[in-house]
Design an enzyme around this catalytic site. Structure first.
Site, PDB file in Angstrom:
ATOM      1  N   THR A 152      45.921  64.229 -51.366  1.00  0.00           N
ATOM      2  CA  THR A 152      45.262  65.261 -50.577  1.00  0.00           C
ATOM      3  C   THR A 152      46.401  66.034 -49.936  1.00  0.00           C
ATOM      4  OG1 THR A 152      43.337  63.902 -50.233  1.00  0.00           O
ATOM      5  CG2 THR A 152      43.721  65.567 -48.564  1.00  0.00           C
ATOM      6  N   GLY A 207      45.915  60.808 -47.415  1.00  0.00           N
ATOM      7  CA  GLY A 207      46.070  59.360 -47.418  1.00  0.00           C
ATOM      8  C   GLY A 207      44.763  58.590 -47.503  1.00  0.00           C
TER       9      GLY A 207
HETATM   10  O1  DON Z   1      37.973  63.020 -48.159  1.00  0.00           O
HETATM   11  C1  DON Z   1      38.584  61.970 -48.215  1.00  0.00           C
HETATM   12  O2  DON Z   1      38.607  61.163 -47.306  1.00  0.00           O
HETATM   13  C2  DON Z   1      39.404  61.677 -49.437  1.00  0.00           C
HETATM   14  N1  DON Z   1      38.855  62.360 -50.570  1.00  0.00           N
HETATM   15  C3  DON Z   1      40.817  62.059 -49.169  1.00  0.00           C
HETATM   16  C4  DON Z   1      41.714  61.735 -50.320  1.00  0.00           C
HETATM   17  C5  DON Z   1      43.120  61.650 -49.969  1.00  0.00           C
HETATM   18  O3  DON Z   1      43.517  61.753 -48.842  1.00  0.00           O
HETATM   19  C6  DON Z   1      44.034  61.386 -51.085  1.00  0.00           C
HETATM   20  N2  DON Z   1      45.353  61.308 -50.637  1.00  0.00           N
HETATM   21  N3  DON Z   1      45.917  60.380 -50.453  1.00  0.00           N
END
Ligand code: DON
Length: 555
Positions: A366, A458
């Site tokens: 992300t 994360g």
């Molecule tokens: O929205 C969420 O909580 C997840 N889709 C976030 C994904 C994420 O942070 C990936 N990175 N590490």
């Protein structure tokens, strides 16, 4: 190997701490130097923080395709220079044809591969609509100007970093598996530092968005290409889904911690509620006196995390579909009370529910960016495709990656998702519903004035990373750069253990914690926190996470 990682992180941290810069007028901190530069150029042209954030979002879709996106979604938290706050939810939605059991096999078990990879893993993208709405409400420069830098980067290409080369090479066979056609991700498998990454189809898609706004994406050629892509796999996003998608303005969640006000993202993110609950749970303890990563500080933070994540699993979901007990969860007495059954002598035990292992390998999928402009308007944005490069599907002819956000639903009660998070009814799949998130773009005030802008990727660790970064500054006296670089730990109720970065927590403290019944597990460095801190004289400090290519640019 671990030692090398540790040493590298340490050296990078040291260099970046020395290089702590102060900026007078404005700052952009993002996961890619090219995107930070785009943002600051917009600020220098007289654009405001929202203009810069629109430009950075589109630039990241080009230069940071693991997570920067137009095929995904995100959350934006805004505080203007006068102190008015707002929150924009451009989270993806489940397609109209989605069903609660759409990822269950004939044996009734969840087939997690289906919610993670390929066309069926994608939710209806929200980013383009979100950017249009943010711009319409607050933008100042022309829409054209905000998208042009991304078009240029896609059309002419940009030099990739070593880290990006490694990631593209590593994912090559998976890109081949999920894409039959040629695109920039499937053309070669030996990328090196400095190679130009050119994305012509993406440039054309961005031009349509530049010319036609939301219609350039949700209708016409791009919509046709998305639906065609769905048919190629087993995807279910329809023309109607695209046409009907709307991002939503929401009221930010806020709460206090000592003299500070924390402003963050409300549901469908769990981030804001969880963050405020964590602060309320630890407020009465003398963390400053106990010190950074001392045994007692860790115990209190971990026990708060255990309780808050248990609530997350049970109570949180899309507020347009379920009743979120927000008032109770944000009630100080409730959170203080939750800590009453904890003893410093022994670890509490998470429930006996079978917990899943974290299967997410990396933590850099992300992306977050923080921006402050000359007037003092602040924007905190976390945006994502979910996993690295999302569903791995590039929309043929349109050049952008589709998200795999459907995995953030509780695909089956008790089945852990990519981040090991479990959930139940509140976060079950339903048509048009938004999947629960942990993304926590946040802004802090001190004495009514802007104090900090912060957030990170994360997955499930987002909330605890933001929590620790803020405490690092407020309680443990770190600069913004030191605070984002400091090693981190994480507990999320289930699995019942503390995940720790290789250089987090001293050996002595680790031993005492184990003796008290805590399970500790080392994992690779995770999160990429981007922060801005306002100095007493009104200038800005930045913190760009040394775990990635992250960069602060200001003037
Ligand atoms: O929205 C969420 O909580 C997840 N889709 C976030 C994904 C994420 O942070 C990936 N990175 N590490």
């Amino acid at each position: 190997m671990k030692r090398v990682n540790f040493l590298l992180l340490f050296i990078l941290t040291a260099i970046q701490s020395i290089a702590q810069q102060n900026f007078k007028n404005g700052v952009v901190v993002s996961a890619h130097p090219e995107a930070s530069k785009v943002g600051v150029d917009i600020l220098k042209k007289g654009g405001n923080a929202i203009d810069a954030s629109v430009a950075v979002q589109f630039a990241l879709a080009v230069v940071y395709p693991n997570a920067g996106n137009i095929g995904g979604g995100g959350f934006l938290v805004y505080r203007d220079a006068k102190g008015n706050v707002d929150a924009l939810d451009y989270r993806e939605k489940a397609p109209l044809a989605a069903k609660e059991d759409m990822y269950w096999g004939s044996d009734g078990n969840a087939i997690t591969e289906l919610s993670l990879y390929g066309q069926l893993a994608a939710g209806v993208p929200g980013t383009v609509d979100g950017m249009v709405k943010a711009y319409q409400k607050y933008g100042k420069l022309s829409w054209n100007e905000l998208i042009q830098p991304a078009i240029d980067l896609a059309e002419k290409g940009f030099p990739i970093t070593q880290m990006q080369a490694d990631e593209l090479n590593e994912k090559f066979s998976e890109f081949k598996k999920y894409n039959q056609s040629k695109n920039p991700f499937t053309t070669k498998n030996i990328w090196v530092n400095g190679d130009l990454f050119v994305q012509k189809d993406l440039a054309n898609t961005l031009k349509l968005v530049q010319q036609k706004g939301r219609k350039g994406f949700y209708e016409g050629k791009v919509a046709d290409l998305i639906v065609k892509e769905m048919k190629r796999g087993n995807g279910i996003i329809s023309k109607k889904d695209l046409k009907e998608y709307q991002s939503a303005w929401r009221t930010p969640v806020s709460g206090t911690y000592k003299g500070f006000k924390v402003i963050s993202m409300p549901p469908p993110s769990s981030g804001g509620i969880a963050l405020v609950s964590l602060f309320q749970s630890v407020e009465k303890y003398p963390l400053k006196e106990w010190g950074f990563q001392s045994e007692k500080s860790i115990q209190v933070m971990v026990e708060a995390e255990r309780r808050v994540y248990a609530d997350r699993a049970e109570h949180l979901g899309d507020p347009d579909f379920i009743k979120v007990p927000q008032t109770q969860l944000l009630n100080k007495a409730y959170n203080v009370n939750r800590m009453n059954d904890f003893s410093f002598d022994r670890a509490s035990k998470s429930s006996e529910i079978k917990a899943g292992e974290m299967i997410g390998k990396e933590s850099m999928e992300t992306t977050h960016y923080s921006i402050v402009d000359k007037e003092g308007n602040a924007v905190s944005v976390t945006t994502t495709l979910n996993g690295s490069y999302g569903s791995l599907v590039v929309v043929d002819g349109a050049g952008f990656l589709l998200n795999n956000e459907m995995d953030d639903f509780s695909v089956k009660p008790g089945t852990p998702n990519l981040y090991g998070l479990v959930g139940g009814k509140a976060n079950a799949i339903a048509p048009s519903k938004r999947m629960l998130s942990s993304m926590s773009p946040s802004i802090l005030e001190k004495d009514g004035e802007l104090y900090m802008v912060v957030g990170t990727p994360g997955g499930s660790t987002i909330i605890t990373s933001v929590f620790q970064t803020i405490l690092n500054v407020i309680e443990f006296g770190m600069t913004m750069q030191e605070a984002v670089a400091a090693p981190r730990f994480h507990h999320q109720w289930l699995p019942d253990r503390i995940d720790i970065e290789p250089n987090a927590i001293s050996t002595d403290v680790r031993t005492s914690l184990i003796n008290k019944g805590y399970e500790l597990k080392e994992r690779k460095p995770y999160g990429r926190v981007e922060g801005i801190l306002v100095n007493a004289d009104g200038t800005y400090q930045s913190g760009a996470d040394p775990r990635g290519d992250d960069k602060a640019e200001g003037y």
